[in-house]
Write a protein that holds these residues in place. Sequence first.
Motif, mmCIF file in Angstrom:
data_model
loop_
_atom_site.group_PDB
_atom_site.id
_atom_site.type_symbol
_atom_site.label_atom_id
_atom_site.label_comp_id
_atom_site.label_asym_id
_atom_site.label_seq_id
_atom_site.Cartn_x
_atom_site.Cartn_y
_atom_site.Cartn_z
ATOM 1 N N SER A 62 30.901 46.551 42.942
ATOM 2 C CA SER A 62 31.293 45.186 43.263
ATOM 3 C C SER A 62 32.167 45.185 44.502
ATOM 4 N N THR A 63 32.366 44.013 45.039
ATOM 5 C CA THR A 63 33.319 43.820 46.125
ATOM 6 C C THR A 63 34.619 43.327 45.496
ATOM 7 N N PHE A 64 35.721 43.927 45.914
ATOM 8 C CA PHE A 64 37.045 43.515 45.460
ATOM 9 C C PHE A 64 37.761 42.865 46.632
ATOM 10 N N LYS A 65 38.305 41.667 46.399
ATOM 11 C CA LYS A 65 38.976 40.915 47.455
ATOM 12 C C LYS A 65 40.355 40.489 46.992
ATOM 13 N N GLU A 66 41.244 40.378 47.991
ATOM 14 C CA GLU A 66 42.544 39.777 47.729
ATOM 15 C C GLU A 66 42.358 38.274 47.623
ATOM 16 N N ARG A 67 43.218 37.653 46.864
ATOM 17 C CA ARG A 67 43.258 36.200 46.786
ATOM 18 C C ARG A 67 44.700 35.808 47.064
ATOM 19 N N VAL A 68 45.043 35.797 48.335
ATOM 20 C CA VAL A 68 46.436 35.619 48.725
ATOM 21 C C VAL A 68 46.546 34.476 49.712
ATOM 22 N N THR A 69 47.555 33.665 49.512
ATOM 23 C CA THR A 69 47.890 32.662 50.508
ATOM 24 C C THR A 69 49.127 33.168 51.219
ATOM 25 N N ARG A 70 48.966 33.421 52.492
ATOM 26 C CA ARG A 70 50.089 33.940 53.261
ATOM 27 C C ARG A 70 50.565 32.869 54.216
ATOM 28 N N GLY A 71 51.821 32.954 54.538
ATOM 29 C CA GLY A 71 52.347 32.031 55.530
ATOM 30 C C GLY A 71 53.844 31.953 55.424
ATOM 31 N N ALA A 72 54.446 31.572 56.495
ATOM 32 C CA ALA A 72 55.894 31.440 56.521
ATOM 33 C C ALA A 72 56.265 30.068 55.977
ATOM 34 N N GLY A 73 57.377 30.025 55.306
ATOM 35 C CA GLY A 73 57.872 28.745 54.819
ATOM 36 C C GLY A 73 58.467 27.951 55.964
ATOM 37 N N THR A 93 46.963 43.130 44.910
ATOM 38 C CA THR A 93 46.024 42.949 43.805
ATOM 39 C C THR A 93 44.689 42.475 44.363
ATOM 40 N N PHE A 94 43.618 43.095 43.884
ATOM 41 C CA PHE A 94 42.268 42.770 44.322
ATOM 42 C C PHE A 94 41.451 42.352 43.108
ATOM 43 N N TYR A 95 40.552 41.381 43.311
ATOM 44 C CA TYR A 95 39.773 40.813 42.219
ATOM 45 C C TYR A 95 38.298 41.078 42.424
ATOM 46 N N CYS A 96 37.640 41.486 41.344
ATOM 47 C CA CYS A 96 36.201 41.730 41.345
ATOM 48 C C CYS A 96 35.485 40.415 41.617
ATOM 49 N N GLN A 97 34.505 40.443 42.485
ATOM 50 C CA GLN A 97 33.767 39.225 42.819
ATOM 51 C C GLN A 97 32.651 38.934 41.818
ATOM 52 N N ARG A 98 32.389 39.853 40.907
ATOM 53 C CA ARG A 98 31.446 39.591 39.811
ATOM 54 C C ARG A 98 32.140 38.828 38.681
ATOM 55 N N ASN A 99 33.426 39.148 38.456
ATOM 56 C CA ASN A 99 34.212 38.497 37.410
ATOM 57 C C ASN A 99 35.678 38.564 37.841
ATOM 58 N N GLU A 100 36.242 37.450 38.243
ATOM 59 C CA GLU A 100 37.590 37.439 38.813
ATOM 60 C C GLU A 100 38.692 37.717 37.800
ATOM 61 N N LYS A 101 38.336 37.901 36.526
ATOM 62 C CA LYS A 101 39.327 38.347 35.544
ATOM 63 C C LYS A 101 39.545 39.853 35.639
ATOM 64 N N HIS A 102 38.661 40.537 36.356
ATOM 65 C CA HIS A 102 38.786 41.981 36.559
ATOM 66 C C HIS A 102 39.588 42.229 37.829
ATOM 67 N N SER A 103 40.689 42.945 37.715
ATOM 68 C CA SER A 103 41.523 43.176 38.901
ATOM 69 C C SER A 103 41.945 44.628 38.999
ATOM 70 N N TYR A 104 42.178 45.054 40.235
ATOM 71 C CA TYR A 104 42.732 46.361 40.555
ATOM 72 C C TYR A 104 44.063 46.111 41.246
ATOM 73 N N PHE A 105 45.080 46.864 40.849
ATOM 74 C CA PHE A 105 46.450 46.655 41.315
ATOM 75 C C PHE A 105 46.964 47.952 41.933
ATOM 76 N N TYR A 106 47.589 47.845 43.112
ATOM 77 C CA TYR A 106 48.089 49.021 43.839
ATOM 78 C C TYR A 106 49.533 48.791 44.256
ATOM 79 N N ILE A 107 50.322 49.857 44.208
ATOM 80 C CA ILE A 107 51.708 49.807 44.674
ATOM 81 C C ILE A 107 51.858 50.859 45.771
ATOM 82 N N PHE A 108 52.452 50.444 46.891
ATOM 83 C CA PHE A 108 52.671 51.330 48.031
ATOM 84 C C PHE A 108 54.147 51.397 48.371
ATOM 85 N N GLU A 109 54.513 52.507 48.991
ATOM 86 C CA GLU A 109 55.882 52.685 49.453
ATOM 87 C C GLU A 109 55.845 53.221 50.881
ATOM 88 N N VAL A 110 56.695 52.651 51.715
ATOM 89 C CA VAL A 110 56.935 53.192 53.051
ATOM 90 C C VAL A 110 58.357 53.736 53.002
#
Length: 125
Positions: A62-73, A93-110
């Motif tokens: 499947s394709t996994f996509k972010e569903r994020v609204t970005r922008g400055a206040g 967090t990325f959501y499966c495009q076959r079923n958006e209840k399926h998600s993959y979550f990642y945490i990164f550190e710099v």
Amino acid sequence: MADTEVEDDDDSEQLPPVQTLFTEDGLYRERHLEGDWSYVKRLIDGPDLQFDAHCIYCKERSTFKERVTRGAGSGSRPPDNETYLNDRTFSLTFYCQRNEKHSYFYIFEVKRQPLQKIGQSPSHT
């Protein structure tokens, strides 16, 4: 969004396409940024990312996509580019495009400029 690699100087390892970062890199693998703030900025501020992977829930590719609204206040200013290399932890967090209840979550550190994936759910191994 084109998934191009960003090159480091010399014979250093290149920063990977996002597909590799999310689906192939193991936890705690360091990716040295060598002062390239644009790579982290792309992860944090977009444009929205996507990648193809096997969905462990659908049991299909499947394709996994972010569903994020970005922008400055109102009244806020975007950060200076160099601040993207400051020590930070962020998640995506990325959501499966076959079923958006399926998600993959990642945490990164710099931390002092290396980028590491320090968490993910579900495990891809």
